[in-house]
Structure formats: structure tokens, C-alpha cells
Motif scaffolding. Structure first.
Motif, mmCIF file in Angstrom:
data_model
loop_
_atom_site.group_PDB
_atom_site.id
_atom_site.type_symbol
_atom_site.label_atom_id
_atom_site.label_comp_id
_atom_site.label_asym_id
_atom_site.label_seq_id
_atom_site.Cartn_x
_atom_site.Cartn_y
_atom_site.Cartn_z
ATOM 1 N N TYR A 57 -9.936 -8.239 6.439
ATOM 2 C CA TYR A 57 -8.879 -8.478 7.417
ATOM 3 C C TYR A 57 -8.346 -7.219 8.095
ATOM 4 O O TYR A 57 -7.717 -7.328 9.162
ATOM 5 C CB TYR A 57 -7.726 -9.228 6.752
ATOM 6 N N LEU A 58 -8.589 -6.059 7.502
ATOM 7 C CA LEU A 58 -8.056 -4.828 8.090
ATOM 8 C C LEU A 58 -9.130 -3.899 8.651
ATOM 9 O O LEU A 58 -8.815 -3.032 9.462
ATOM 10 C CB LEU A 58 -7.228 -4.062 7.045
ATOM 11 N N VAL A 59 -10.373 -4.066 8.221
ATOM 12 C CA VAL A 59 -11.438 -3.166 8.669
ATOM 13 C C VAL A 59 -12.376 -3.846 9.669
ATOM 14 O O VAL A 59 -12.651 -3.314 10.752
ATOM 15 C CB VAL A 59 -12.246 -2.638 7.460
ATOM 16 N N ILE B 164 2.157 -0.848 14.881
ATOM 17 C CA ILE B 164 1.445 -0.458 13.657
ATOM 18 C C ILE B 164 2.430 -0.298 12.499
ATOM 19 O O ILE B 164 2.179 -0.780 11.386
ATOM 20 C CB ILE B 164 0.657 0.848 13.888
ATOM 21 N N PHE B 165 3.535 0.373 12.753
ATOM 22 C CA PHE B 165 4.544 0.531 11.703
ATOM 23 C C PHE B 165 5.085 -0.832 11.258
ATOM 24 O O PHE B 165 5.321 -1.067 10.072
ATOM 25 C CB PHE B 165 5.689 1.415 12.189
ATOM 26 N N GLY B 166 5.282 -1.732 12.217
ATOM 27 C CA GLY B 166 5.765 -3.067 11.882
ATOM 28 C C GLY B 166 4.803 -3.816 10.984
ATOM 29 O O GLY B 166 5.211 -4.490 10.032
ATOM 30 N N ASN B 167 3.509 -3.683 11.262
ATOM 31 C CA ASN B 167 2.492 -4.310 10.411
ATOM 32 C C ASN B 167 2.568 -3.785 8.990
ATOM 33 O O ASN B 167 2.492 -4.545 8.018
ATOM 34 C CB ASN B 167 1.094 -4.038 10.990
ATOM 35 N N GLY B 168 2.706 -2.471 8.871
ATOM 36 C CA GLY B 168 2.782 -1.866 7.550
ATOM 37 C C GLY B 168 3.994 -2.340 6.762
ATOM 38 O O GLY B 168 3.908 -2.610 5.559
ATOM 39 N N ILE B 169 5.113 -2.471 7.465
ATOM 40 C CA ILE B 169 6.346 -2.907 6.800
ATOM 41 C C ILE B 169 6.250 -4.357 6.353
ATOM 42 O O ILE B 169 6.637 -4.710 5.231
ATOM 43 C CB ILE B 169 7.549 -2.714 7.745
ATOM 44 N N LEU B 170 5.695 -5.230 7.203
ATOM 45 C CA LEU B 170 5.637 -6.655 6.892
ATOM 46 C C LEU B 170 4.665 -6.971 5.759
ATOM 47 O O LEU B 170 4.831 -7.978 5.060
ATOM 48 C CB LEU B 170 5.247 -7.450 8.138
ATOM 49 N N LEU B 171 3.658 -6.124 5.572
ATOM 50 C CA LEU B 171 2.697 -6.373 4.495
ATOM 51 C C LEU B 171 3.173 -5.803 3.159
ATOM 52 O O LEU B 171 2.666 -6.169 2.102
ATOM 53 C CB LEU B 171 1.337 -5.753 4.854
ATOM 54 N N THR B 172 4.168 -4.931 3.200
ATOM 55 C CA THR B 172 4.646 -4.256 1.990
ATOM 56 C C THR B 172 5.228 -5.200 0.934
ATOM 57 O O THR B 172 4.944 -5.038 -0.260
ATOM 58 C CB THR B 172 5.672 -3.173 2.353
ATOM 59 N N PRO B 173 6.055 -6.198 1.300
ATOM 60 C CA PRO B 173 6.623 -7.070 0.260
ATOM 61 C C PRO B 173 5.588 -7.762 -0.609
ATOM 62 O O PRO B 173 5.759 -7.845 -1.830
ATOM 63 C CB PRO B 173 7.441 -8.086 1.075
ATOM 64 N N ALA B 174 4.506 -8.269 0.003
ATOM 65 C CA ALA B 174 3.466 -8.945 -0.777
ATOM 66 C C ALA B 174 2.807 -7.971 -1.748
ATOM 67 O O ALA B 174 2.592 -8.298 -2.926
ATOM 68 C CB ALA B 174 2.422 -9.553 0.160
ATOM 69 N N CYS B 175 2.499 -6.760 -1.268
ATOM 70 C CA CYS B 175 1.887 -5.754 -2.141
ATOM 71 C C CYS B 175 2.863 -5.325 -3.235
ATOM 72 O O CYS B 175 2.476 -5.152 -4.398
ATOM 73 C CB CYS B 175 1.442 -4.541 -1.326
ATOM 74 N N ILE C 43 -4.589 3.803 5.058
ATOM 75 C CA ILE C 43 -5.682 4.586 5.642
ATOM 76 C C ILE C 43 -6.081 4.019 6.998
ATOM 77 O O ILE C 43 -6.204 4.747 7.997
ATOM 78 C CB ILE C 43 -6.897 4.619 4.693
ATOM 79 N N VAL C 44 -6.300 2.695 7.055
ATOM 80 C CA VAL C 44 -6.720 2.050 8.306
ATOM 81 C C VAL C 44 -5.649 2.215 9.375
ATOM 82 O O VAL C 44 -5.934 2.629 10.500
ATOM 83 C CB VAL C 44 -7.018 0.555 8.066
ATOM 84 N N TYR C 45 -4.401 1.895 9.030
ATOM 85 C CA TYR C 45 -3.327 2.014 10.005
ATOM 86 C C TYR C 45 -3.105 3.468 10.413
ATOM 87 O O TYR C 45 -2.742 3.755 11.561
ATOM 88 C CB TYR C 45 -2.032 1.428 9.454
ATOM 89 N N GLY C 46 -3.330 4.398 9.474
ATOM 90 C CA GLY C 46 -3.183 5.814 9.797
ATOM 91 C C GLY C 46 -4.199 6.269 10.825
ATOM 92 O O GLY C 46 -3.866 7.004 11.764
ATOM 93 N N VAL C 47 -5.452 5.821 10.657
ATOM 94 C CA VAL C 47 -6.513 6.170 11.615
ATOM 95 C C VAL C 47 -6.201 5.591 12.990
ATOM 96 O O VAL C 47 -6.288 6.281 14.015
ATOM 97 C CB VAL C 47 -7.879 5.666 11.109
ATOM 98 N N VAL C 48 -5.828 4.298 13.010
ATOM 99 C CA VAL C 48 -5.508 3.646 14.285
ATOM 100 C C VAL C 48 -4.272 4.275 14.923
ATOM 101 O O VAL C 48 -4.211 4.469 16.136
ATOM 102 C CB VAL C 48 -5.290 2.128 14.078
ATOM 103 N N LEU C 49 -3.301 4.635 14.091
ATOM 104 C CA LEU C 49 -2.082 5.271 14.601
ATOM 105 C C LEU C 49 -2.405 6.609 15.266
ATOM 106 O O LEU C 49 -1.904 6.913 16.357
ATOM 107 C CB LEU C 49 -1.091 5.479 13.460
#
Length: 281
Positions: free
Chosen positions: A69-71, A171-182, A248-254
Motif C-alpha cells: 500500500y505504500l510502495v 504527506i505529514f497528514g498521512n503520517g499522522i493519521l497512520l500513527t494511531p494504528a501503529c 522511509i517512503v514518505y521521507g523520500v516522497v517528501l
């Protein structure tokens, strides 16, 4: 086999039989390489040993989820030529649906919401133990991953819904929204999923990719047979791996997004300076 057929069809349409399609453009080498990369990665993720390991160990499942889903989706979006995207998206029954679900706010909320919903223990175990539910939700979530990545990765001028710093915020929003599940997975005090902790549920989930007769002959007691870690350590490792791959993925895209925006701003600034009468004098 299906991925081989898809790859052959892709190169038939984009290269060997391209002249049959009005408005087609030559396939770029980078697009061909990226498409093959996506197909190989998809096979390794869903058709190779990782798929079986994902039923045995939770951390392998999370690697599979992260790659799937991320790569793969952003690679596919870039690999498919613009003229094909235009032909598909201009279809009457696809365009309104795609336009709606790729609106940045809707795309980011729905993908992360569906991903988090999937990892609710009751939902997770029910899906993992049913072949059709598992296959259906996998495809469903993959489509919404395409929707989520589209505002960031698509190269069609008419579909550039956000740009510049808004992409950085996306991108930051995606990272924040996925954090609770992790975080829920990482900091849980007990194993959350019956399909990785209860032997009967684990066997039922494993039967989706291993024939029943083979399972009966192995006389397995539970997931601990294949994993030297405790169930809780396996679960926590899965959450950590998911978060690391995401970063890592979001960092590269960012980085790509930021430098692309910076170069564009510099070019526009240089152009404005050249057109300034005072600069010309």
C-alpha cells in the motif's frame, strides 16, 4: 501467471501496438522499468514466500502491508503513461468516481481510516479467516491506496489538485493519521489478534494459502513453531516495521516534493526577474 499476462498486455498496448490507439505517446524507458519493478515487487509481496510468512508471523504481514500500500501504488501511478490514464479516467462511469475519491481530504481520510479499521482485532481476525473477505479487502484497500497517492504522484496537469507546500502538508497528514494504528499495535500489553495467537484461528487463517491435507499432515501446534520471538514481541516488531517503512517512503516522497517545489519557485523567480524592465536595463 496473471502478473505475466498483465505485463505482456502493458507492453503490447504501450509499445508494440501503440499505433492502434489515438493520442498515444512513445513509452519512456523509465516507465517500462518502473512497471516491471512494480510487477516484480507485487509478485514478491503477494505471490512469493512473503505471503505465506505473512500468515505465520505478524511482522511479515506488516511488511507485506507496507509494501503493498505504500510502495507499489506510487510506482504504478508514475509507470503508467499519461495517455493511458487519460483514456481510462475519461470513461463516463470512472471519471466522476475517480474525481471524487481522489480529492485530497477524502483520499487521505478514507485510506487511513480503512487501514486503521482493518487492524481492529475483531475485523482483522474475521477478514484473515475468510478467503473472499481477505481477497476483497486487499483489493479494496489497494484501490484506495491509489486514490491516496494520486494527488501526490500523478503527472496529469488537469489533475493537479494540490501543489507546493500543500503536498508537504498532505504527506505529514498521512503520517499522522497512520500513527494511531501503529501505536496501538506497538504499545499493546497483550497479543491483539487471534489469528496469530489462538492455534485454531491461526490454522484457519493459514488454510487460505496452504492446502488442508498438508496442514493436517504437519501436526502444527501454533504460530510459535515458526517464530523464535514471543507473540507480543512479534506484534510490536510488526508495528515498528510498518512505521519505519512508512517514514522511509514518505521521507523520500517528501524530499522529492520539496525540491521539485523549490526548483519551480526558483525558475518562476528567475523568469520574473528577466521580464522586469529594471532588470533588463
Amino acid at each position: 501467471m496473471s502478473l505475466i499476462v498483465i505485463t505482456i498486455l502493458f507492453f503490447l498496448v504501450t509499445h508494440f501496438k501503440r499505433d492502434l490507439f489515438k493520442g498515444s505517446e512513445p513509452l519512456k524507458r523509465s516507465e517500462g522499468v518502473l512497471f516491471i519493478t512494480a510487477m516484480i515487487t507485487l509478485y514478491l509481496t503477494k505471490g512469493g514466500p512473503l505471503d505465506l510468512m505473512g500468515h505465520l508471523m505478524f511482522y511479515a504481514h506488516m511488511i507485506q502491508m507496507a509494501v503493498l500500500y505504500l510502495v507499489i501504488p506510487p510506482i504504478l501511478i508514475v509507470a503508467i503513461p499519461n495517455w493511458i490514464w487519460r483514456k481510462v479516467l475519461n470513461l463516463t462511469f470512472i471519471k466522476p468516481i475517480f474525481t471524487f475519491f481522489t480529492k485530497p481530504l477524502i483520499a487521505i481520510i478514507l485510506f487511513n481510516g480503512l487501514f486503521s479499521f482493518y487492524h481492529i482485532p475483531l475485523i482483522f481476525d474475521a477478514i484473515k479467516m475468510n478467503m473472499w473477505s481477505h481477497a476483497g479487502y486487499t483489493v479494496f484497500l489497494f484501490i484506495f491506496a491509489i486514490f491516496m497517492w494520486w494527488p501526490l504522484m500523478n503527472r496529469l496537469p488537469e489533475y493537479q489538485s494540490i501543489g507546493g507546500l500543500m503536498k508537504v502538508g498532505y504527506i505529514f497528514g498521512n503520517g499522522i493519521l497512520l500513527t494511531p494504528a501503529c501505536g496501538l499495535i506497538i504499545f499493546a500489553d497483550n497479543p491483539m489478534y487471534a489469528t496469530y495467537s489462538d492455534p485454531s484461528a491461526w490454522m484457519q487463517a493459514l488454510s487460505l494459502c496452504v492446502p488442508g491435507a498438508t496442514l493436517a499432515s504437519l501436526n502444527l501446534s501454533g504460530p510459535e513453531v515458526f517464530n523464535s520471538m514471543s507473540l507480543l514481541e512479534d506484534q510490536r516488531l510488526g508495528g515498528v516495521i510498518m512505521k519505519i517503512i512508512q517514514e522511509i517512503v514518505y521521507g523520500v516522497v517528501l524530499a522529492q516534493t520539496f525540491f521539485s517545489w523549490y526548483r519551480k519557485e526558483q525558475e518562476e523567480s528567475d523568469t520574473a526577474d528577466l521580464m522586469n524592465p529594471r532588470f533588463v536595463e
